[in-house]
Structures are given as structure tokens and as C-alpha cells.
Scaffold this motif. Structure first.
Motif, PDB file in Angstrom:
ATOM      1  N   LEU A  56      32.715  35.670  36.613  1.00 55.32           N
ATOM      2  CA  LEU A  56      31.905  36.489  35.705  1.00 55.32           C
ATOM      3  C   LEU A  56      31.697  35.794  34.357  1.00 55.32           C
ATOM      4  CD1 LEU A  56      30.528  39.288  35.749  1.00 55.32           C
ATOM      5  CD2 LEU A  56      32.566  40.204  34.621  1.00 55.32           C
ATOM      6  N   GLN A  57      32.541  34.834  34.078  1.00 53.75           N
ATOM      7  CA  GLN A  57      32.444  34.025  32.863  1.00 53.75           C
ATOM      8  C   GLN A  57      31.057  33.400  32.710  1.00 53.75           C
ATOM      9  OE1 GLN A  57      34.739  33.223  30.501  1.00 53.75           O
ATOM     10  NE2 GLN A  57      33.977  31.325  29.626  1.00 53.75           N
ATOM     11  N   TYR A  58      30.423  33.055  33.820  1.00 54.47           N
ATOM     12  CA  TYR A  58      29.135  32.365  33.784  1.00 54.47           C
ATOM     13  C   TYR A  58      27.961  33.327  33.578  1.00 54.47           C
ATOM     14  CZ  TYR A  58      32.144  28.761  35.688  1.00 54.47           C
ATOM     15  OH  TYR A  58      33.178  27.878  35.873  1.00 54.47           O
ATOM     16  N   ILE A  59      28.252  34.627  33.628  1.00 57.53           N
ATOM     17  CA  ILE A  59      27.202  35.640  33.480  1.00 57.53           C
ATOM     18  C   ILE A  59      27.341  36.395  32.166  1.00 57.53           C
ATOM     19  CG2 ILE A  59      26.173  37.713  34.504  1.00 57.53           C
ATOM     20  CD1 ILE A  59      27.310  36.752  37.215  1.00 57.53           C
ATOM     21  N   ALA A  60      28.569  36.841  31.872  1.00 55.41           N
ATOM     22  CA  ALA A  60      28.824  37.652  30.680  1.00 55.41           C
ATOM     23  C   ALA A  60      29.166  36.754  29.497  1.00 55.41           C
ATOM     24  CB  ALA A  60      29.960  38.632  30.955  1.00 55.41           C
ATOM     25  N   LYS A  61      28.273  36.654  28.559  1.00 57.23           N
ATOM     26  CA  LYS A  61      28.469  35.787  27.394  1.00 57.23           C
ATOM     27  C   LYS A  61      28.903  36.544  26.150  1.00 57.23           C
ATOM     28  CE  LYS A  61      27.180  32.167  29.701  1.00 57.23           C
ATOM     29  NZ  LYS A  61      28.174  31.134  30.084  1.00 57.23           N
ATOM     30  N   THR A  62      28.913  37.889  26.218  1.00 57.02           N
ATOM     31  CA  THR A  62      29.369  38.705  25.096  1.00 57.02           C
ATOM     32  C   THR A  62      30.286  39.804  25.614  1.00 57.02           C
ATOM     33  OG1 THR A  62      27.567  40.323  25.225  1.00 57.02           O
ATOM     34  CG2 THR A  62      27.177  38.334  23.901  1.00 57.02           C
ATOM     35  N   ASP A  63      31.042  40.399  24.706  1.00 54.50           N
ATOM     36  CA  ASP A  63      31.946  41.492  25.070  1.00 54.50           C
ATOM     37  C   ASP A  63      31.167  42.681  25.615  1.00 54.50           C
ATOM     38  OD1 ASP A  63      34.659  42.705  25.023  1.00 54.50           O
ATOM     39  OD2 ASP A  63      33.781  44.028  23.522  1.00 54.50           O
ATOM     40  N   THR A  65      28.266  42.719  27.205  1.00 54.46           N
ATOM     41  CA  THR A  65      27.789  42.437  28.564  1.00 54.46           C
ATOM     42  C   THR A  65      28.934  42.522  29.563  1.00 54.46           C
ATOM     43  OG1 THR A  65      26.107  40.956  27.669  1.00 54.46           O
ATOM     44  CG2 THR A  65      26.586  40.766  30.014  1.00 54.46           C
ATOM     45  N   MET A  66      30.091  41.999  29.198  1.00 61.76           N
ATOM     46  CA  MET A  66      31.254  42.062  30.087  1.00 61.76           C
ATOM     47  C   MET A  66      31.601  43.502  30.422  1.00 61.76           C
ATOM     48  SD  MET A  66      35.105  40.523  29.452  1.00 61.76           S
ATOM     49  CE  MET A  66      35.522  41.808  28.248  1.00 61.76           C
ATOM     50  N   LYS A  67      31.549  44.383  29.423  1.00 63.33           N
ATOM     51  CA  LYS A  67      31.870  45.793  29.652  1.00 63.33           C
ATOM     52  C   LYS A  67      30.829  46.462  30.537  1.00 63.33           C
ATOM     53  CE  LYS A  67      34.481  46.464  25.381  1.00 63.33           C
ATOM     54  NZ  LYS A  67      34.478  47.069  24.027  1.00 63.33           N
ATOM     55  N   LYS A  68      29.556  46.145  30.312  1.00 65.10           N
ATOM     56  CA  LYS A  68      28.498  46.757  31.109  1.00 65.10           C
ATOM     57  C   LYS A  68      28.585  46.357  32.579  1.00 65.10           C
ATOM     58  CE  LYS A  68      25.140  47.117  27.320  1.00 65.10           C
ATOM     59  NZ  LYS A  68      23.879  46.568  26.744  1.00 65.10           N
ATOM     60  N   LEU A  69      29.093  45.141  32.840  1.00 65.25           N
ATOM     61  CA  LEU A  69      29.174  44.635  34.211  1.00 65.25           C
ATOM     62  C   LEU A  69      30.518  44.926  34.872  1.00 65.25           C
ATOM     63  CD1 LEU A  69      27.449  41.153  33.753  1.00 65.25           C
ATOM     64  CD2 LEU A  69      26.452  43.242  34.704  1.00 65.25           C
ATOM     65  N   PHE A  70      31.394  45.647  34.159  1.00 60.20           N
ATOM     66  CA  PHE A  70      32.738  45.852  34.698  1.00 60.20           C
ATOM     67  C   PHE A  70      32.726  46.465  36.093  1.00 60.20           C
ATOM     68  CE2 PHE A  70      36.119  48.938  35.509  1.00 60.20           C
ATOM     69  CZ  PHE A  70      37.170  48.048  35.698  1.00 60.20           C
ATOM     70  N   PHE A  71      31.941  47.529  36.278  1.00 60.30           N
ATOM     71  CA  PHE A  71      31.866  48.164  37.596  1.00 60.30           C
ATOM     72  C   PHE A  71      30.519  47.878  38.231  1.00 60.30           C
ATOM     73  CE2 PHE A  71      30.993  51.615  40.559  1.00 60.30           C
ATOM     74  CZ  PHE A  71      32.169  51.616  41.308  1.00 60.30           C
ATOM     75  N   PRO A  72      30.544  47.205  39.406  1.00 66.18           N
ATOM     76  CA  PRO A  72      31.714  46.770  40.175  1.00 66.18           C
ATOM     77  C   PRO A  72      32.100  45.302  39.959  1.00 66.18           C
ATOM     78  CG  PRO A  72      29.794  46.589  41.554  1.00 66.18           C
ATOM     79  CD  PRO A  72      29.296  47.064  40.202  1.00 66.18           C
ATOM     80  N   PHE A  73      31.302  44.555  39.171  1.00 66.72           N
ATOM     81  CA  PHE A  73      31.476  43.103  39.126  1.00 66.72           C
ATOM     82  C   PHE A  73      32.804  42.680  38.492  1.00 66.72           C
ATOM     83  CE2 PHE A  73      26.852  43.923  39.005  1.00 66.72           C
ATOM     84  CZ  PHE A  73      26.520  43.334  40.211  1.00 66.72           C
ATOM     85  N   GLY A  74      33.208  43.389  37.430  1.00 73.10           N
ATOM     86  CA  GLY A  74      34.467  43.050  36.792  1.00 73.10           C
ATOM     87  C   GLY A  74      35.658  43.270  37.705  1.00 73.10           C
ATOM     88  N   VAL A  75      35.601  44.335  38.490  1.00 68.78           N
ATOM     89  CA  VAL A  75      36.673  44.619  39.460  1.00 68.78           C
ATOM     90  C   VAL A  75      36.753  43.494  40.488  1.00 68.78           C
ATOM     91  CG1 VAL A  75      37.479  46.212  41.229  1.00 68.78           C
ATOM     92  CG2 VAL A  75      36.422  47.108  39.144  1.00 68.78           C
ATOM     93  N   TRP A  76      35.599  43.134  41.061  1.00 63.28           N
ATOM     94  CA  TRP A  76      35.586  42.053  42.064  1.00 63.28           C
ATOM     95  C   TRP A  76      36.056  40.735  41.457  1.00 63.28           C
ATOM     96  CZ3 TRP A  76      29.903  43.355  43.826  1.00 63.28           C
ATOM     97  CH2 TRP A  76      29.928  44.541  44.548  1.00 63.28           C
ATOM     98  N   ALA A  77      35.628  40.488  40.227  1.00 67.86           N
ATOM     99  CA  ALA A  77      35.983  39.227  39.581  1.00 67.86           C
ATOM    100  C   ALA A  77      37.496  39.109  39.389  1.00 67.86           C
ATOM    101  CB  ALA A  77      35.259  39.097  38.239  1.00 67.86           C
ATOM    102  N   MET A  78      38.124  40.155  38.875  1.00 70.54           N
ATOM    103  CA  MET A  78      39.569  40.081  38.639  1.00 70.54           C
ATOM    104  C   MET A  78      40.354  39.995  39.945  1.00 70.54           C
ATOM    105  SD  MET A  78      40.217  39.726  35.472  1.00 70.54           S
ATOM    106  CE  MET A  78      41.926  40.151  35.183  1.00 70.54           C
ATOM    107  N   GLN A  79      39.812  40.567  41.009  1.00 69.42           N
ATOM    108  CA  GLN A  79      40.478  40.471  42.307  1.00 69.42           C
ATOM    109  C   GLN A  79      40.501  39.035  42.832  1.00 69.42           C
ATOM    110  OE1 GLN A  79      38.242  43.368  44.562  1.00 69.42           O
ATOM    111  NE2 GLN A  79      39.619  45.057  44.031  1.00 69.42           N
ATOM    112  N   SER A  80      39.667  38.178  42.281  1.00 67.65           N
ATOM    113  CA  SER A  80      39.632  36.783  42.722  1.00 67.65           C
ATOM    114  C   SER A  80      40.769  35.952  42.114  1.00 67.65           C
ATOM    115  CB  SER A  80      38.286  36.141  42.360  1.00 67.65           C
ATOM    116  OG  SER A  80      38.141  35.989  40.955  1.00 67.65           O
TER     117      SER A  80
END
Length: 382
Positions: A56-63, A65-80
Motif C-alpha cells: 500500500l506504500q506505493y499507493i497511499a502517499k499521505t495519511d 489517503t492511507m486512512k481512506k484506503l484502510f478498508f479493505p486494502f489496509g487490512v489486506w496489506a497488513m496481513q501480508s
């Protein structure tokens, strides 16, 4: 003891990132696993750390954006993140740190700021509170799913550590936790701040510009008072909040550590209008010798000494209701006793929350629990 540190994200300079930095100081050889990391957006000390991010580092460049993408992308990302090689995992955050892959035999300790706010207190977000119709139904679906996965993930840590008594009870209620929860107050780096004998004439807010932070309340009050107000921060509601401010309100962001220290030291008083789980910023103001005008609930009850009879032995004035009238009245009460506050006393009070004490408390807690964990494993093998 092979230990890994986990943090939700390293994308801004806030209390969570300060805690993660203290974890690094407690265990300097431990790698840090996180969702996203942008060196220019957070504390520069992280640049010497061994940091592992997700895709997700390559997509979310600001805090934001990271929060907006948390569900479901942030969940999947941390599971990696695969942490199965570690004996101990020390995590901090509210939402995604607990989704990493873990060794079932590992000791897992979660320093949890509060149960994930979007799942357990969605009305604190403007996007949810203002939604209607189909949009509200979609939000409700997401919130329901988040509660399920957040609750399940919260059952994995062997121990939780909370910031305050209030957050401890909130964790127990949301996650049905049976074990006792240790309280270790978050730190403030007192050495980053200094006291001046000649503060200037402005009041100060340092906050993310978001709905639940109640910065709009402060602006409305100071629009009426006409006093100089400096607001340091940015966030999702920045444009909306700035639009309601009159010319006596100055907005700032992107300050260096020295610039932020200067802004704190030179204010008349620090304004803290929100119900916060803890709140590092009032302690930062105290570290600069400045008193606080705060909504008297939540974290400030654990960190501030309200005025009773003697302002020289106090650090704050509390107001009871989150209304413009109550805040204005509190500012007027402050003006009447402003000269009686003792900046040296306020600074000494902040030192009792200094990060050196926090680092030692965390280190001792982890080592103690790991020793107990190893003994329990040895008995099981026998």
C-alpha cells in the motif's frame, strides 16, 4: 528474545508515531513493521530505523489517503506482513497493527490507544455522521464488517496496555477482555520544548483538522472574542474549517520541531476543546510552561491539574460543555488569573510524563511478560 515492533502507519507527526519512536528507543535493534511510511511526513528519527512497509506504500502517499484506503486494502496489506519468526511482537495503534501474521507461540503485546474508532464510535467521523440514505447504508455495512474483523483480531494479543483508565475500560467493553490491563501513560519529549518569560498575545491550537477534534468550536469562540488565535495542523476538514475563520485566526502547518517549540512557548494558553482518548498536545504545552484551557473530560483528567484554589499549583482550566459560550467563559476566567500561573511548576509537571520514564516502563513490562511466557512454555513442555 527476538522482537518486532508494529505500528499502524508512519505518515504524520502525532501521538501514535511518538509512541512508536519510543518503542524503537526501548528496543533499538527491533525492526518496525507498518502499513505505510513517508519519511518527510513523520519524525526524522525514523530514517535510521529498519522499517518494513506493505504494498500500500506505493499507493497511499499521505495519511489521509492511507486512512481512506484502510478498508479493505489496509487490512489486506497488513496481513501480508509475516512475523512468524519473532518470539515477541510489540504493537501500537488502534486499527491495523493487529492483522499481521504471527507465530502462535509468540508473546504479543498491544499498546492500544483505543478501540478502532470507525468500528466502535463511527459517529465521531463527519463522513458517517453527515451521511444519509444509500450512503449511510453502505457505511453501516462497512462498520458492521469492521467490528467483526477488529474484534476477532483483538483476541490475539496476550496482553493489552492502555493509556488511561477510560481507555482501559473502553478496551474491555469493546473486546470483552478478561485479563487486567496495565496502564502506561503515553510520553511527551520535554526536552523538545522550552519556557520563555515573555509569551506573546495569541492563544494556540495544535490539532488535526477533523470533525471530532472540535476546532470549529474554538474558531467560533474566537471569532466572537476577536483575540489572536493560531491553529497548527491539517486534515480532512481543513478547507471547511478555514472557511469559517475570521482574520484574527492564523493557520500554520508543516512546522519544524524548533518552529513548533517556538509556537508553544510564545502562546498565552493552549486550547484543547475535544474529548480525547489521551492527548499529547496539552502536555507539550505544559512542557513549554504554558497553561491549558480544556474540555474537562477524557485524557486531560489524567494529565492536567485543574485550577481550584491556587492557580500557581495548577496546569489547566476546564470547561464543562462543548459550547461556544462555555469556552468563551473559560477564556475569560483564564484572563482573570493569567498572571498567577507558574510556568516553572507547569514545566515540572510535564516532566513526570517524560518519554524516558515511558521507555523504561515499556521495556520493563515487555521483559517481565516475556520471562513469564518462557517459564510457562517450559512447564508446558515438561
Amino acid at each position: 528474545m527476538k522482537i518486532a515492533l508494529v505500528q499502524d502507519g508512519l505518515m504524520c507527526r502525532a501521538g501514535g508515531e511518538q509512541v512508536a519512536l519510543c518503542f524503537h528507543k526501548a528496543f533499538p535493534d527491533a525492526p518496525i513493521y507498518t502499513q505505510c511510511y513517508q519519511p518527510g511526513l513523520t519524525f526524522p528519527e525514523f530514517q535510521t530505523c529498519d522499517i518494513h512497509t506493505t504494498w500500500l506504500q506505493y499507493i497511499a502517499k499521505t495519511d489521509d489517503t492511507m486512512k481512506k484506503l484502510f478498508f479493505p486494502f489496509g487490512v489486506w496489506a497488513m496481513q501480508s506482513h509475516d512475523l512468524t519468526e519473532y518470539d515477541v511482537v510489540l504493537m501500537s495503534g488502534t486499527h491495523c497493527a493487529k492483522y499481521v501474521k504471527l507465530n502462535p507461540d509468540a508473546l504479543v503485546i498491544s499498546y492500544s490507544f483505543t478501540p478502532f474508532r470507525l468500528a466502535w464510535d463511527p459517529t465521531s467521523y463527519a463522513q458517517y455522521a453527515n451521511s444519509t440514505g444509500l450512503r449511510r447504508k453502505l457505511f453501516d455495512f462497512v462498520v458492521k464488517r469492521l467490528r467483526i474483523i477488529d474484534f476477532k483480531a483483538a483476541q490475539r494479543p496476550d496482553f493489552f496496555v492502555a493509556m488511561t483508565e477510560e481507555t482501559k475500560e473502553r478496551l474491555k467493553t469493546s473486546y470483552h477482555l478478561k485479563k487486567d490491563i496495565q496502564i502506561i501513560n503515553p510520553p511527551v519529549n520535554v526536552n523538545n520544548f522550552y519556557v520563555t518569560d515573555k509569551p506573546k498575545d495569541y492563544f494556540l491550537v495544535v490539532s488535526r483538522l477533523e470533525y471530532y477534534k472540535k476546532v470549529d468550536l474554538v474558531i467560533d469562540a474566537f471569532n466572537e472574542l476577536g483575540y489572536p488565535l493560531v491553529i497548527v495542523g491539517k486534515g480532512l476538514q481543513a478547507d471547511e474549517i478555514k472557511a469559517r475563520a475570521k482574520s484574527n485566526v492564523l493557520f500554520m502547518s508543516g512546522l519544524s520541531a524548533q518552529e513548533l517549540a517556538d509556537v508553544y512557548s510564545n502562546c498565552r494558553a493552549f486550547i484543547f476543546p475535544q474529548h480525547e482518548d489521551y492527548g499529547i498536545t496539552p502536555l507539550e504545552a505544559n512542557a513549554a510552561g504554558r497553561p491549558v484551557i480544556a474540555y474537562g473530560t477524557g485524557g486531560v483528567l489524567a494529565t492536567q491539574i485543574p485550577v481550584k484554589d491556587n492557580p500557581s499549583k495548577a496546569t489547566a482550566i476546564f470547561f464543562e460543555k462543548q459550547t461556544t459560550d462555555d469556552l468563551i467563559a473559560a477564556v475569560k476566567r483564564f484572563e482573570a488569573i493569567e498572571d498567577q500561573f507558574d510556568s516553572a511548576f507547569i514545566r515540572i509537571h510535564a516532566q513526570s510524563f517524560d518519554e524516558a520514564k515511558f521507555i523504561e516502563s515499556i521495556r520493563e513490562f515487555v521483559i517481565e511478560k516475556y520471562t513469564q511466557h518462557r517459564k510457562a512454555e517450559a512447564l508446558t513442555i515438561k
